[in-house]
Design a protein around this motif. Structure first.
Motif, PDB file in Angstrom:
ATOM      1  N   GLU A  15       0.657  -1.168  -0.050  1.00 35.25           N
ATOM      2  CA  GLU A  15       0.104  -0.021   0.106  1.00 35.25           C
ATOM      3  C   GLU A  15       0.939   1.303   0.079  1.00 35.25           C
ATOM      4  O   GLU A  15       0.429   2.368  -0.636  1.00 35.25           O
ATOM      5  CB  GLU A  15      -0.940  -0.103   1.075  1.00 35.25           C
ATOM      6  CG  GLU A  15      -1.950  -1.002   1.142  1.00 35.25           C
ATOM      7  CD  GLU A  15      -3.062  -0.759   0.035  1.00 35.25           C
ATOM      8  OE1 GLU A  15      -3.014   0.340  -0.515  1.00 35.25           O
ATOM      9  OE2 GLU A  15      -3.753  -1.569  -0.342  1.00 35.25           O
ATOM     10  N   ARG A  23       1.969   8.237   4.584  1.00 37.60           N
ATOM     11  CA  ARG A  23       0.847   8.773   5.063  1.00 37.60           C
ATOM     12  C   ARG A  23      -0.237   8.333   4.200  1.00 37.60           C
ATOM     13  O   ARG A  23      -1.628   8.177   4.510  1.00 37.60           O
ATOM     14  CB  ARG A  23       1.006  10.419   4.931  1.00 37.60           C
ATOM     15  CG  ARG A  23      -0.187  11.287   5.566  1.00 37.60           C
ATOM     16  CD  ARG A  23       0.204  12.566   5.591  1.00 37.60           C
ATOM     17  NE  ARG A  23       1.054  12.655   6.900  1.00 37.60           N
ATOM     18  CZ  ARG A  23       0.580  12.801   8.061  1.00 37.60           C
ATOM     19  NH1 ARG A  23      -0.530  12.646   8.655  1.00 37.60           N
ATOM     20  NH2 ARG A  23       1.645  12.938   9.221  1.00 37.60           N
ATOM     21  N   ASP A  27      -3.898   6.540   5.427  1.00 38.04           N
ATOM     22  CA  ASP A  27      -5.386   7.243   4.761  1.00 38.04           C
ATOM     23  C   ASP A  27      -6.181   6.091   4.262  1.00 38.04           C
ATOM     24  O   ASP A  27      -7.432   6.113   4.624  1.00 38.04           O
ATOM     25  CB  ASP A  27      -5.307   8.487   3.968  1.00 38.04           C
ATOM     26  CG  ASP A  27      -4.558   9.678   4.873  1.00 38.04           C
ATOM     27  OD1 ASP A  27      -4.548   9.564   5.976  1.00 38.04           O
ATOM     28  OD2 ASP A  27      -4.217  10.525   4.119  1.00 38.04           O
ATOM     29  N   ARG A  28      -5.527   5.619   3.050  1.00 33.03           N
ATOM     30  CA  ARG A  28      -6.332   4.405   2.637  1.00 33.03           C
ATOM     31  C   ARG A  28      -6.807   3.331   3.299  1.00 33.03           C
ATOM     32  O   ARG A  28      -7.930   2.818   3.372  1.00 33.03           O
ATOM     33  CB  ARG A  28      -5.603   3.997   1.428  1.00 33.03           C
ATOM     34  CG  ARG A  28      -6.171   2.772   0.645  1.00 33.03           C
ATOM     35  CD  ARG A  28      -5.485   2.142  -0.553  1.00 33.03           C
ATOM     36  NE  ARG A  28      -5.368   3.051  -1.634  1.00 33.03           N
ATOM     37  CZ  ARG A  28      -4.629   2.814  -2.675  1.00 33.03           C
ATOM     38  NH1 ARG A  28      -4.421   1.425  -2.860  1.00 33.03           N
ATOM     39  NH2 ARG A  28      -4.639   3.564  -3.841  1.00 33.03           N
ATOM     40  N   LEU A  29      -5.935   3.020   4.099  1.00 34.29           N
ATOM     41  CA  LEU A  29      -6.333   1.834   5.218  1.00 34.29           C
ATOM     42  C   LEU A  29      -6.823   2.287   6.618  1.00 34.29           C
ATOM     43  O   LEU A  29      -7.241   1.461   7.394  1.00 34.29           O
ATOM     44  CB  LEU A  29      -4.823   1.177   5.744  1.00 34.29           C
ATOM     45  CG  LEU A  29      -4.206   0.391   4.644  1.00 34.29           C
ATOM     46  CD1 LEU A  29      -2.553   0.123   5.041  1.00 34.29           C
ATOM     47  CD2 LEU A  29      -4.829  -0.708   4.082  1.00 34.29           C
ATOM     48  N   ASP A  30      -6.978   3.706   6.760  1.00 35.61           N
ATOM     49  CA  ASP A  30      -7.572   4.158   7.921  1.00 35.61           C
ATOM     50  C   ASP A  30      -7.201   3.766   9.139  1.00 35.61           C
ATOM     51  O   ASP A  30      -7.919   3.308  10.172  1.00 35.61           O
ATOM     52  CB  ASP A  30      -9.051   3.790   7.878  1.00 35.61           C
ATOM     53  CG  ASP A  30     -10.059   4.509   8.830  1.00 35.61           C
ATOM     54  OD1 ASP A  30      -9.645   5.854   9.152  1.00 35.61           O
ATOM     55  OD2 ASP A  30     -11.169   4.173   9.356  1.00 35.61           O
ATOM     56  N   ILE A  31      -5.686   3.903   9.326  1.00 35.13           N
ATOM     57  CA  ILE A  31      -4.921   3.717  10.436  1.00 35.13           C
ATOM     58  C   ILE A  31      -4.027   4.915  10.683  1.00 35.13           C
ATOM     59  O   ILE A  31      -3.866   5.796   9.624  1.00 35.13           O
ATOM     60  CB  ILE A  31      -4.238   2.311  10.537  1.00 35.13           C
ATOM     61  CG1 ILE A  31      -3.356   2.242   9.203  1.00 35.13           C
ATOM     62  CG2 ILE A  31      -5.213   1.134  10.476  1.00 35.13           C
ATOM     63  CD1 ILE A  31      -2.387   0.970   9.229  1.00 35.13           C
TER      64      ILE A  31
END
Length: 315
Positions: A15, A23, A27-31
């Motif tokens: 990712e 960063r 944001d994509r993984l929401d962590i």
């Protein structure tokens, strides 16, 4: 002790590379970004080697990181193929196929070939991304696309052509262009009706950017002729090329399958060019070498090879 590869941590590395920065991956993984960095750091510690280099513009893979990403993409592709085959064993005709396509193939693809396939296999879904020659090759080589449609690709050991056909570059002009009359009167011994490339030297031209197959071919022809073409318009859109010609602003260079609908409608004309490099161009249907396609992708591959005008089917 031989190090082991933590598959879950590999997904964080993937990712970060896909998104370009830690960063953006977070944001994509929401962590939290620190969680992504920690998983990558743990993976590097387990393997005892660096996998990424951080720069101002984002992360870049080391040699070891590239090897890991190649492994990870292959594992994902094998898993997708296995799931598709398991669905077929259960009697389902479902699946998802990712296509990377040069824009010149769109009219040919979206006509009868894809219409017939979608009606016959309504539960198979498609992702269709448009890209230049170099990007189509990359997407297929990295398993981000199952199948690619590309014009005159360079030799690449990771890519295999599943169908190919000669598709010479033509000068694309408006119906009232004086080049059409010149072509009718041309009496070249090898190709009656074909114009030498130097006939176009004084004509305003619209050309694609250098990452596209047609522009790369034109660059080779320029080198052989020792004459540089200076385009009036440079673009990444074949639609722009067509509008440029239809507006009477000049000419462009494309294979005829890319403008077959416009030729049939009488709004554009194709004039053969007498040049060995331009006459040797080919359309290719490609996959990654060694890639085992799902049943759905194999069906589509066979269908396109037999039904598309670019590969010899009747228009």
């Amino acid at each position: 002790m031989t190090p082991t590869i933590n598959e879950n941590r590999l997904s964080y590395l993937y990712e970060a590379v896909q998104c370009g920065t830690v960063r953006a991956a977070a944001d994509r993984l929401d962590i939290a970004p620190s969680a992504v960095s920690r998983q990558i750091a743990l993976l590097e510690a387990e393997l005892a080697m660096p996998l990424i280099e951080r720069h101002k513009r984002g992360v870049h893979l080391t040699q070891a990181g590239r090897l890991l990403m190649e492994y990870y993409r292959e594992q994902r592709a094998h898993q997708e193929d296995l799931l598709a085959k398991l669905q077929e064993v259960r009697g389902l005709r479902r699946g998802h196929i990712r296509l990377a396509v040069g824009e010149g193939f769109v009219s040919d693809l979206m006509g009868a070939p894809l219409q017939y396939f979608c009606k016959r296999y309504p539960d198979i879904t498609l992702t269709l991304d448009l890209a230049g020659t170099n990007e189509v090759m990359r997407l297929v080589a990295e398993d981000d696309a199952d199948i690619g449609l590309v014009y005159n690709p360079p030799a690449e050991p990771k890519i295999v052509s599943r169908a190919q056909m000669a598709q010479p570059v033509h000068a694309i002009v408006a119906p009232d262009s004086p080049l059409i009359a010149a072509a009718r009167n041309a009496q070249h011994a090898d190709r009656p009706g074909a114009l030498p490339l130097d006939t176009l030297y004084g004509v305003p031209l619209a050309l694609m950017h250098g990452s596209y197959g047609t522009r790369q071919l034109m660059a080779l022809a320029e080198q052989s002729e020792k004459h540089r073409l200076i385009p009036t318009v440079t673009t990444n859109s074949i639609s722009v090329l067509k509008h440029f010609v239809r507006a009477g602003l000049g000419a462009t260079f494309l294979p005829t399958f890319a403008v077959s609908q416009e030729i049939e409608a009488g709004v554009l004309c194709a004039v053969p060019i007498d040049h060995p490099i331009l006459n040797g161009a080919e359309a290719h249907l490609i996959t990654r070498a060694g890639r085992r396609l799902s049943g759905a992708a194999n069906r589509l591959l066979t269908h396109l090879a037999s039904k598309m005008e670019a590969f010899g089917a009747p228009g």
